[in-house]
Design an enzyme around this catalytic site. Structure first.
Site, PDB file in Angstrom:
ATOM      1  N   TYR A 115       0.858  -1.180   0.000  1.00  0.00           N
ATOM      2  CA  TYR A 115       0.000   0.000   0.000  1.00  0.00           C
ATOM      3  C   TYR A 115       0.894   1.229   0.000  1.00  0.00           C
ATOM      4  O   TYR A 115       1.821   1.334   0.809  1.00  0.00           O
ATOM      5  CB  TYR A 115      -0.892   0.009   1.245  1.00  0.00           C
ATOM      6  CG  TYR A 115      -1.795   1.223   1.362  1.00  0.00           C
ATOM      7  CD1 TYR A 115      -1.553   2.210   2.316  1.00  0.00           C
ATOM      8  CD2 TYR A 115      -2.885   1.384   0.516  1.00  0.00           C
ATOM      9  CE1 TYR A 115      -2.379   3.322   2.432  1.00  0.00           C
ATOM     10  CE2 TYR A 115      -3.718   2.501   0.616  1.00  0.00           C
ATOM     11  CZ  TYR A 115      -3.452   3.465   1.574  1.00  0.00           C
ATOM     12  OH  TYR A 115      -4.267   4.569   1.677  1.00  0.00           O
ATOM     13  N   ASP A 132       9.439   2.740  -0.398  1.00  0.00           N
ATOM     14  CA  ASP A 132       8.385   3.415   0.359  1.00  0.00           C
ATOM     15  C   ASP A 132       8.613   3.080   1.837  1.00  0.00           C
ATOM     16  O   ASP A 132       8.225   2.010   2.307  1.00  0.00           O
ATOM     17  CB  ASP A 132       7.008   2.952  -0.112  1.00  0.00           C
ATOM     18  CG  ASP A 132       5.905   3.657   0.668  1.00  0.00           C
ATOM     19  OD1 ASP A 132       4.725   3.535   0.276  1.00  0.00           O
ATOM     20  OD2 ASP A 132       6.215   4.306   1.691  1.00  0.00           O
ATOM     21  N   LYS A 151       4.652   9.379   8.817  1.00  0.00           N
ATOM     22  CA  LYS A 151       4.497   8.819  10.166  1.00  0.00           C
ATOM     23  C   LYS A 151       5.558   9.316  11.173  1.00  0.00           C
ATOM     24  O   LYS A 151       5.474  10.430  11.660  1.00  0.00           O
ATOM     25  CB  LYS A 151       4.472   7.292  10.066  1.00  0.00           C
ATOM     26  CG  LYS A 151       3.261   6.792   9.212  1.00  0.00           C
ATOM     27  CD  LYS A 151       3.230   5.307   9.105  1.00  0.00           C
ATOM     28  CE  LYS A 151       2.242   4.850   8.050  1.00  0.00           C
ATOM     29  NZ  LYS A 151       0.841   4.808   8.522  1.00  0.00           N
TER      30      LYS A 151
HETATM   31  P1  KE4 Z   1      -0.707   8.392   4.470  1.00  0.00           P
HETATM   32  O1  KE4 Z   1      -1.167   9.141   3.240  1.00  0.00           O
HETATM   33  O2  KE4 Z   1      -1.803   7.592   5.111  1.00  0.00           O
HETATM   34  O3  KE4 Z   1       0.040   9.296   5.466  1.00  0.00           O
HETATM   35  O4  KE4 Z   1       0.429   7.342   4.023  1.00  0.00           O
HETATM   36  C1  KE4 Z   1       0.102   6.419   3.016  1.00  0.00           C
HETATM   37  C2  KE4 Z   1       1.065   5.246   3.116  1.00  0.00           C
HETATM   38  C3  KE4 Z   1       2.092   5.145   2.210  1.00  0.00           C
HETATM   39  N1  KE4 Z   1       2.971   4.124   2.273  1.00  0.00           N
HETATM   40  C4  KE4 Z   1       2.881   3.180   3.241  1.00  0.00           C
HETATM   41  C5  KE4 Z   1       3.880   2.067   3.274  1.00  0.00           C
HETATM   42  C6  KE4 Z   1       1.848   3.246   4.204  1.00  0.00           C
HETATM   43  O5  KE4 Z   1       1.770   2.296   5.158  1.00  0.00           O
HETATM   44  C7  KE4 Z   1       0.917   4.289   4.154  1.00  0.00           C
HETATM   45  C8  KE4 Z   1      -0.232   4.415   5.137  1.00  0.00           C
HETATM   46  N2  KE4 Z   1      -0.345   3.384   6.104  1.00  0.00           N
HETATM   47  C9  KE4 Z   1      -1.676   3.093   6.588  1.00  0.00           C
HETATM   48  C10 KE4 Z   1      -1.574   1.980   7.612  1.00  0.00           C
HETATM   49  N3  KE4 Z   1      -1.339   0.731   7.012  1.00  0.00           N
HETATM   50  C11 KE4 Z   1      -2.355   4.316   7.142  1.00  0.00           C
HETATM   51  C12 KE4 Z   1      -3.555   4.042   7.999  1.00  0.00           C
HETATM   52  C13 KE4 Z   1      -4.806   4.523   7.356  1.00  0.00           C
HETATM   53  O6  KE4 Z   1      -4.915   4.431   6.113  1.00  0.00           O
HETATM   54  O7  KE4 Z   1      -5.680   4.989   8.107  1.00  0.00           O
END
Ligand code: KE4
Length: 428
Positions: A142, A237, A265
């Site tokens: 993701y 990533d 994060k």
């Molecule tokens: P954000 O746009 O949510 O800050 O980051 C996206 C993203 C990009 N790359 C990786 C490897 C990520 O894990 C994420 C976001 N992680 C999720 C949890 N698995 C965010 C939680 C959510 O979507 O509420």
């Protein structure tokens, strides 16, 4: 009716699904989402006064625990000076210099407001640099919710069983090629067919959005070699693994040098921050010094920078921080495995450092298809039991457990005991 239930019934009337991010809705675990009132250290308290040991940590950022005094103080100090200027500030220079000093592959870095934005921008930079359009990603990984990444994505997409999001025109995903995690041949086959058109490979160096899946020996090295052979860029990533596995993230842990890296994060210390960076010759293409456009009203926000700087400096300056946290994680997850075996359960535990997860499947999990064999009902039963015992886990089989440095040995021992009691009474 609990206050969480009351709030949720109100929330669903005015917010899609009652939440501002799908996985928070607890949909796949059949529970009412707990509305959190406050958090401190390793604990969160919901609006009904229930406290939990927190294994989500805001999905990774709270590696030091919630409201670490030094982070909170830095935020409050920054607030006094002003919340946002939309102008250059000293803290942004300090943040960029700090990231470049800690992650050798980062020669230049641009701050954004989320991991999604970081990935979207890194991909645009790769396309701008190579003049190519295609991107290789891996099923189950993701990379946020930008259109071209919503193909066989993990996390909430996988949890919700949405194979690929609607509302994304075919044109946006036409150039997204999907390979199998830990399967270099699947990548070689794509390059054999499209090599000269592939701008980049983007990968979670430890996949943590289909549950936790570790790179097998040679996998990341193989991706580096393939990209070098075809003149494509390798994008790590590290939104989750950045500053989680080591000060230099997974790339430092595994000794692989990507061309671009995305962060999120932990670098925000709990505030909305993302970043992308890497090779100077690529990053110099980013506006205003180059023709690849990317912008953001709140990018580098001074309060967010203060939080991120305070957290990163603590991670840098705390002696043996990662040795200690990663050791704690190793011991905890190995103990979980032992408890499983003693209970005669075939479930799988994948873990690395302070990241890990339990898969409710009999077979080892090293890719998306294997992760999907997990029994999500069994996961839901486990989740609910642990929640009622005061253990707050990610409400999905396809997410990770995040340990924080605020957790004590005694607390983790109690969680293992709770896990043991769960297994004793579990029918699955
Ligand atoms: P954000 O746009 O949510 O800050 O980051 C996206 C993203 C990009 N790359 C990786 C490897 C990520 O894990 C994420 C976001 N992680 C999720 C949890 N698995 C965010 C939680 C959510 O979507 O509420």
């Amino acid at each position: 009716m609990t206050r969480s239930e009351m709030l949720f019934s109100e929330a669903v009337k005015v917010i899609p699904g009652g939440v501002n991010s799908p996985v928070r809705a607890f949909g796949s675990v059949g529970e009412t989402p707990r509305f959190i009132a406050s958090a401190k250290g390793a604990h969160m308290t919901d609006v009904d006064g229930n406290t939990y040991l927190d294994f989500v940590g805001s999905w990774g950022p709270m590696i030091l625990g919630h409201n670490h005094p030094a982070v909170l103080e830095a935020v409050l100090e920054a607030c006094q000076e002003g919340l946002s200027f939309g102008a250059a500030t000293e803290r942004e220079v300090e943040m960029a210099e700090l990231i470049c000093s800690l992650v050798p592959s980062i020669e230049m870095v641009r701050m954004v407001n989320s991991g999604t934005e970081a990935v979207m921008s890194a991909i645009r930079a790769a396309r701008g640099f190579t003049g190519r359009s295609k991107i290789v990603k891996f099923a189950g990984c993701y990379h946020g919710h930008s259109d071209s990444m919503l193909v066989k994505a993990g996390s909430g997409v996988m949890t919700g069983g949405i194979p690929d999001s609607t509302g994304v025109p075919e044109g946006c995903t036409r150039d997204t090629l999907t390979a199998v995690y830990n399967d270099l041949k699947s990548v070689e086959d794509l390059f054999a067919a499209f090599g000269s058109e592939i701008a980049a490979v983007i990968v979670e160096p430890v996949a943590a959005n289909m549950g936790v899946v570790l790179p097998e020996k040679g996998f990341l090295e193989g991706l580096r070699k393939i990209c070098d052979t075809y003149g494509s860029l390798l994008i790590f990533d590290e939104v989750i693994t950045g500053f989680r596995l080591s000060l230099a993230g997974a790339q430092g842990y595994f000794g692989i040098r990507p061309d671009l890296t995305t962060f999120g994060k932990i670098i925000g210390g709990g505030m909305p921050v993302g970043a992308y960076g890497g090779r100077k010759d690529v990053m110099e293409l980013i506006a205003p010094c180059g023709p690849v456009y990317q912008a953001g009203t709140l990018s580098g926000n001074p309060v967010a920078m203060a939080a991120g700087l305070a957290q990163l400096r603590l991670l840098r300056d705390t002696p043996d921080f990662y040795e200690d946290l990663n050791h704690t994680g190793d011991v905890f997850f190995e103990e979980m495995k032992k408890v499983l075996r003693e209970a005669g359960k075939p479930w799988q535990i994948n873990h690395i450092g302070s990241l890990g997860c339990i898969f409710f499947t009999k077979e080892p999990v090293s890719n998306y298809a294997q992760a999907k064999t997990s029994d999500t009902k069994a996961f839901a039963e486990y989740f609910s039991y642990m929640l009622r015992q005061g253990v707050y886990l990610a409400p999905s089989q396809f997410e990770a457990m995040f340990l924080s440095a605020a957790m004590t040995e005694e607390e983790l021992r109690q969680v293992l005991e709770t896990f043991q009691n769960y297994l004793k009474q579990s029918q699955s």
